[in-house]
Design a protein around this motif. Structure first.
Motif, PDB file in Angstrom:
ATOM      1  N   GLY A  34       0.788  -1.225   0.000  1.00  0.00           N
ATOM      2  CA  GLY A  34       0.000   0.000   0.000  1.00  0.00           C
ATOM      3  C   GLY A  34       0.815   1.268   0.000  1.00  0.00           C
ATOM      4  N   ALA A  37       6.948   1.346  -0.688  1.00  0.00           N
ATOM      5  CA  ALA A  37       7.755   0.161  -0.454  1.00  0.00           C
ATOM      6  C   ALA A  37       7.297  -0.485   0.840  1.00  0.00           C
ATOM      7  CB  ALA A  37       9.238   0.539  -0.390  1.00  0.00           C
ATOM      8  N   ALA A  38       7.753  -1.708   1.069  1.00  0.00           N
ATOM      9  CA  ALA A  38       7.408  -2.442   2.284  1.00  0.00           C
ATOM     10  C   ALA A  38       8.602  -2.435   3.231  1.00  0.00           C
ATOM     11  CB  ALA A  38       7.048  -3.876   1.919  1.00  0.00           C
ATOM     12  N   LEU A  93       7.637 -10.550  -2.572  1.00  0.00           N
ATOM     13  CA  LEU A  93       7.112  -9.481  -3.433  1.00  0.00           C
ATOM     14  C   LEU A  93       6.745 -10.087  -4.775  1.00  0.00           C
ATOM     15  CD1 LEU A  93       9.778  -8.090  -1.772  1.00  0.00           C
ATOM     16  CD2 LEU A  93       8.531  -6.098  -2.610  1.00  0.00           C
ATOM     17  N   VAL A  94       5.651  -9.590  -5.379  1.00  0.00           N
ATOM     18  CA  VAL A  94       5.089 -10.196  -6.580  1.00  0.00           C
ATOM     19  C   VAL A  94       5.023  -9.176  -7.717  1.00  0.00           C
ATOM     20  CG1 VAL A  94       3.074 -11.330  -7.566  1.00  0.00           C
ATOM     21  CG2 VAL A  94       3.670 -11.725  -5.163  1.00  0.00           C
ATOM     22  N   GLY A  95       5.775  -9.418  -8.777  1.00  0.00           N
ATOM     23  CA  GLY A  95       5.623  -8.636  -9.997  1.00  0.00           C
ATOM     24  C   GLY A  95       4.767  -9.430 -10.961  1.00  0.00           C
ATOM     25  N   LEU A  96       3.673  -8.845 -11.434  1.00  0.00           N
ATOM     26  CA  LEU A  96       2.734  -9.594 -12.269  1.00  0.00           C
ATOM     27  C   LEU A  96       2.412  -8.811 -13.529  1.00  0.00           C
ATOM     28  CD1 LEU A  96       0.692 -12.069 -12.319  1.00  0.00           C
ATOM     29  CD2 LEU A  96      -0.990 -10.382 -11.609  1.00  0.00           C
ATOM     30  N   GLY A 128       4.366  -5.493  -4.406  1.00  0.00           N
ATOM     31  CA  GLY A 128       4.370  -5.984  -5.769  1.00  0.00           C
ATOM     32  C   GLY A 128       4.015  -4.903  -6.760  1.00  0.00           C
ATOM     33  N   ASP A 129       3.785  -5.343  -7.984  1.00  0.00           N
ATOM     34  CA  ASP A 129       3.448  -4.425  -9.065  1.00  0.00           C
ATOM     35  C   ASP A 129       2.619  -5.214 -10.079  1.00  0.00           C
ATOM     36  OD1 ASP A 129       3.426  -2.084 -10.570  1.00  0.00           O
ATOM     37  OD2 ASP A 129       5.340  -2.512 -11.561  1.00  0.00           O
ATOM     38  N   MET A 130       1.595  -4.585 -10.656  1.00  0.00           N
ATOM     39  CA  MET A 130       0.789  -5.263 -11.675  1.00  0.00           C
ATOM     40  C   MET A 130       0.729  -4.399 -12.923  1.00  0.00           C
ATOM     41  SD  MET A 130      -2.098  -7.419  -9.716  1.00  0.00           S
ATOM     42  CE  MET A 130      -2.954  -6.163  -8.791  1.00  0.00           C
ATOM     43  N   SER A 139       6.794 -12.659 -11.567  1.00  0.00           N
ATOM     44  CA  SER A 139       8.157 -12.555 -11.044  1.00  0.00           C
ATOM     45  C   SER A 139       8.079 -12.419  -9.531  1.00  0.00           C
ATOM     46  CB  SER A 139       8.855 -11.337 -11.651  1.00  0.00           C
ATOM     47  OG  SER A 139      10.130 -11.184 -11.078  1.00  0.00           O
ATOM     48  N   THR A 141      10.040 -12.251  -5.800  1.00  0.00           N
ATOM     49  CA  THR A 141      11.258 -12.090  -5.007  1.00  0.00           C
ATOM     50  C   THR A 141      10.938 -12.469  -3.574  1.00  0.00           C
ATOM     51  OG1 THR A 141      12.081 -10.323  -6.421  1.00  0.00           O
ATOM     52  CG2 THR A 141      13.047 -10.485  -4.223  1.00  0.00           C
TER      53      THR A 141
END
Lengths: 317, 317
Positions: A34, A37-38, A93-96, A128-130, A139, A141
């Protein structure tokens, strides 16, 4: 107008809400999704990190696996790398990337699988990022915590050590062979292909027991042991008898007219852990000896002989 | 046989060697590329992480930018998120997917840009994964160190605070407009589109100076300030006079018949940092006041009025 039920209809921010709302975070998550960064807690001044990318049609097929299973797999392959350093997973972390006409249900299914698998290992999805792309690319991490222990790299094996394994070998490859023939059973091997069940806790346990080198078996046993042997500058000799061919793989091999040994020795995607230990070490629960560490000039052998099949997966080749 | 000079010819392991050999790591890299995972030092028991995905044809075009510039951009957009928390970048992991016939030079060019940009911010590329896909997808995860300070989230702004900015606004959008018309100059705005130059050090400096909230301006000033206003539950009023329209953007706007204010207020991809500070704070070097924080009912306004253009970028919409 975007198609109803697609990610285009939901939009980026609607989709982010759908995959992040009402999820539980472990205590190590100091700041979750949100913000820009986390923030994750690190117990000992170090953080272990690994990245894996999964591509639709290359690493998974949505006609073979549910989105939930693909989500589990994407997380598992990465957390296995964290475990293989002797670390405990903390964050993911999720890159989609996906096409605009992707059903939103596919993405929320992926997310459900990711959160479930991360939670099973004690980790949280923290960011993450979408974005938009022509095919689904995931992707991941993963972050891990060494809890004060030194990382177990591929480079510490010494002649005289014993070689041990924890987890399954050849099951995912057998499942892939079954799926390629158009079958959907036996479900134990097919599910092994759909998502691995890496023995996460066995990594830190091996580190605690004094493992001298460790690797995640992702590309195939012989190929990954080759990486370990090269990094450690040792030879490795495996024992067929110690490896034991599971009865189920023999049955599937017979049914398909395939050699189950090839699955065990060269099949990837099961994400067992392989490690070397001093000869006097007590192997932790779940670990079994499969060979010994030799002088470097012998390479990786099976009962003293070189195995002559293709030994693993390499991208673009 | 794979085409000469392609990633298929070089193979996964050859390519990994080409992009990792002979690179320098900062002191925070305890274990770099080559094992199952990397290890990064964390100075204060916490690690800041962020992921961004860039897709060919969506986020970059190789007929507009060199691979080196795309590599710089991929790292910069992510390190800007780390800076926006008040943290100092330490490590970067790179997930890369590309077609087998991609020239290896494109990938090594990307890698060169990534290493250069990471190094410019004090970070190292510590790990990654390279796989096959139909188009080039770059997924970056960055790590940062808070050095004992609290993270500056989007949520701490209070009415009465001042709103300030550090970095450029509207330059990348102006560059995009130029490129879309088929031009390649003026080079200052075109290069701003090719890769941003986020003011990395301004993030930790703002945290040190007592910033109450901070955000990376990636989607457009009004859109990102909207996120900050929502998270903080405040209103924000911007001053046109304080924002100052750069002379170069006025010239480009005149040449293209476009409104440069729209670029400044809604253009993304410059990765300036926006932050709120207590009214008594001394703004650090490079920061300038552009507005004030109000009560929540007023929203985000410009000289007290709502700005009625589309306010930012949202994926799949």
């Amino acid at each position: 107008m975007p198609e109803p039920g697609t990610v285009a209809e939901l939009g980026e921010f609607g989709l982010i809400r759908a995959v992040t709302e009402n999820r539980r975070q472990p205590g190590s998550t100091l700041l979750g999704p949100g913000d820009d960064a986390a923030v994750t807690a690190t117990s000992d001044g170090r953080v272990v990190t690994s990245t894996d990318v999964l591509v639709q049609g290359v690493h998974f097929r949505l006609d073979w696996s549910t989105p939930d299973q693909v989500g589990r797999k994407a997380i598992a392959v990465n957390l296995a790398d964290i475990a293989a350093m002797g670390a405990v997973p903390t964050s993911v972390l999720v890159g989609l990337a996906c096409p605009p006409d992707t059903p939103a249900k596919v993405i929320t299914g992926l997310a459900d699988g990711m959160w479930a698998e991360a939670e099973s290992a004690g980790a949280g999805v923290v960011g993450g990022d979408m974005v938009q792309a022509d095919q689904i690319v995931v992707s991941i991490t993963a972050l891990g915590d060494l809890r004060g222990r030194e990382p177990v790299t591929r480079a510490g094996a010494r002649p005289g050590d014993i070689l041990a394994i924890c987890g399954r070998l050849g099951w995912a490859a057998a499942g892939l062979a079954v799926l390629h023939r158009g079958f959907r059973s036996p479900v134990t091997v097919v599910n092994a292909q759909r998502y691995p069940e890496p023995p996460y806790a066995a990594g830190p346990a091996a580190a605690e027991a004094g493992a001298t080198a460790m690797i995640d078996v992702s590309d195939g046993l012989l190929a990954d042991l080759g990486h370990l042997a090269e990094a450690s500058n040792v030879g490795l000799d495996l024992s067929r008898e110690a490896l034991e061919l599971p009865k189920r793989l023999v049955e599937v091999g017979t049914a398909l007219g395939a050699d189950p040994w090839r699955w065990v020795l060269t099949g990837g995607e099961d994400h067992a852990l392989a490690a070397t230990f001093p000869s006097f070490a007590d192997l932790p629960e779940g670990w079994r000896q499969i060979g010994v560490v030799n002088m470097p000039d012998s390479g990786v052998t099976l009962d003293g002989e070189t195995y002559h099949e293709e030994s693993g997966w390499e991208h673009w080749r």
